[in-house]
Design a protein around this motif. Structure first.
Motif, mmCIF file in Angstrom:
data_model
loop_
_atom_site.group_PDB
_atom_site.id
_atom_site.type_symbol
_atom_site.label_atom_id
_atom_site.label_comp_id
_atom_site.label_asym_id
_atom_site.label_seq_id
_atom_site.Cartn_x
_atom_site.Cartn_y
_atom_site.Cartn_z
ATOM 1 N N ASP A 153 26.901 21.807 20.924
ATOM 2 C CA ASP A 153 26.985 20.466 20.356
ATOM 3 C C ASP A 153 26.189 20.402 19.055
ATOM 4 O O ASP A 153 25.030 20.840 19.013
ATOM 5 C CB ASP A 153 26.401 19.468 21.364
ATOM 6 N N PRO A 154 26.792 19.889 17.972
ATOM 7 C CA PRO A 154 26.059 19.773 16.707
ATOM 8 C C PRO A 154 24.735 19.022 16.837
ATOM 9 O O PRO A 154 23.785 19.305 16.105
ATOM 10 C CB PRO A 154 27.035 19.013 15.799
ATOM 11 N N GLU A 155 24.686 18.067 17.768
ATOM 12 C CA GLU A 155 23.438 17.316 17.964
ATOM 13 C C GLU A 155 22.342 18.212 18.533
ATOM 14 O O GLU A 155 21.157 17.883 18.431
ATOM 15 C CB GLU A 155 23.681 16.125 18.896
ATOM 16 N N GLU A 156 22.724 19.333 19.142
ATOM 17 C CA GLU A 156 21.744 20.314 19.607
ATOM 18 C C GLU A 156 21.451 21.349 18.522
ATOM 19 O O GLU A 156 20.312 21.792 18.351
ATOM 20 C CB GLU A 156 22.266 21.024 20.855
ATOM 21 N N VAL A 175 25.552 24.621 7.023
ATOM 22 C CA VAL A 175 25.848 25.626 8.058
ATOM 23 C C VAL A 175 26.781 25.028 9.114
ATOM 24 O O VAL A 175 27.753 25.666 9.538
ATOM 25 C CB VAL A 175 24.547 26.143 8.698
ATOM 26 N N LEU A 176 26.516 23.798 9.526
ATOM 27 C CA LEU A 176 27.381 23.148 10.518
ATOM 28 C C LEU A 176 28.800 22.965 9.985
ATOM 29 O O LEU A 176 29.780 23.135 10.722
ATOM 30 C CB LEU A 176 26.799 21.792 10.915
ATOM 31 N N LEU A 177 28.924 22.625 8.711
ATOM 32 C CA LEU A 177 30.240 22.377 8.126
ATOM 33 C C LEU A 177 30.971 23.674 7.812
ATOM 34 O O LEU A 177 32.095 23.896 8.277
ATOM 35 C CB LEU A 177 30.100 21.540 6.856
ATOM 36 N N PHE A 178 30.338 24.553 7.031
ATOM 37 C CA PHE A 178 31.044 25.712 6.510
ATOM 38 C C PHE A 178 31.137 26.865 7.505
ATOM 39 O O PHE A 178 32.048 27.683 7.416
ATOM 40 C CB PHE A 178 30.382 26.193 5.217
#
Length: 282
Positions: A153-156, A175-178
């Motif tokens: 999960d991105p929130e983690e 980093v999350l996006l690309f």
């Protein structure tokens, strides 16, 4: 994405760009503009028509982290040669089997000399070695770190990235996006921070995290990726820090009819940071 790279003239956002990786995970995709639910979405819709509508993802997470660290406080013109030299010496172009392992074992002075063109090379060498040590200690390899970024999960993931020394919100979100290809992530660089406060969409005194919160709330998740990259291009071409296009006439800017021009006085040609304009008004 760094702030100063110029797009290719014939194809402003080619398949092989800052996201790199698997082209199928980083490809052109049309999104239905329809009727925007917020002013922020209307801006992103127009940017999509003006520039590109693109999905992102597919880059190895650790390499993306390395590349984004190299791009901090500099341009692609400076950071790209540093990235290429680093990969030739420590990455897939070398004999190393794991980039994180190679950087963790790197001699500081040799690494700093390798990435010299990126500027702040001593500090960035410290950060890269520290981050590589952390990735190996917590995940065992760059590949396992990549799986964590892509699958959890991105929130983690985001707080973990922010806990790495030398990694700020923009780097974590890139980093999350690309690498992770996560919808709903809108990295905020200096262009994005300036533009959406100048437009009056985010509060004039909002910091980068405040602007991010507004955009991720008001822009649909599937539009955040190209919203980020197209906003950067808009900042270069139209809404620059010192000389926005509206100074040469409101018809020079495609956003003039929905822009509050906070901090921009077209008549006097005075331009200040939106937060300073608010202070002056008080």
């Amino acid at each position: 994405m760094s702030e100063d790279a110029d797009p290719d003239e014939g194809d402003p956002e080619p398949a092989e760009n800052i996201s790199g990786g698997d082209p199928s995970a980083s490809s052109f995709a049309a999104f239905d503009a329809a009727e925007a639910g917020t002013r922020a979405e209307e801006v992103v819709n127009r940017l999509g028509d003006l520039y590109w509508q693109k999905t992102y993802g597919g880059r190895d997470a650790f390499e993306c982290l390395v590349r984004t660290i190299l791009s901090q406080n500099t341009s692609d013109v400076a950071s790209q040669p540093a990235h290429d030299a680093l990969m030739e010496t420590y990455g897939e172009d070398s004999e190393a089997t794991d980039l994180a392992g190679a950087l963790a074992d790197a001699d500081h002075d040799e690494l700093a000399d390798t990435i010299r063109s990126a500027g702040l090379y001593n500090r960035k060498a410290d950060v890269l070695i520290s981050v590589a040590d952390r990735v190996l200690a917590d995940y065992g390899s760059a590949a396992e770190f990549d799986a964590f970024v892509r699958e959890e999960d991105p929130e983690e993931v985001r707080p973990v990235l922010l806990d790495f020394g030398g990694v700020g919100p923009k780097t974590a979100d890139c980093v999350l996006l690309f690498a992770g290809g996560r919808g709903g992530v809108f990295p905020v660089d200096t262009h994005v921070h300036r533009i959406y406060r100048r437009l009056g969409i985010a509060p004039a005194d909002a910091d980068h995290e405040g602007v991010r919160a507004v955009l991720e709330r008001e822009v649909p998740a599937e539009k955040c990726g190209f919203g980020h990259t197209a906003s950067i291009q808009f900042g270069r071409e139209y809404c620059s820090a010192r000389k926005p296009a509206c100074l040469d006439g409101l018809d020079e800017c495609p956003m003039s009819d929905i822009c509050d021009r906070v901090g921009v006085d077209v008549e006097s040609r005075a331009v200040v940071d939106p937060a300073e304009a608010t202070l002056d008004a008080d």
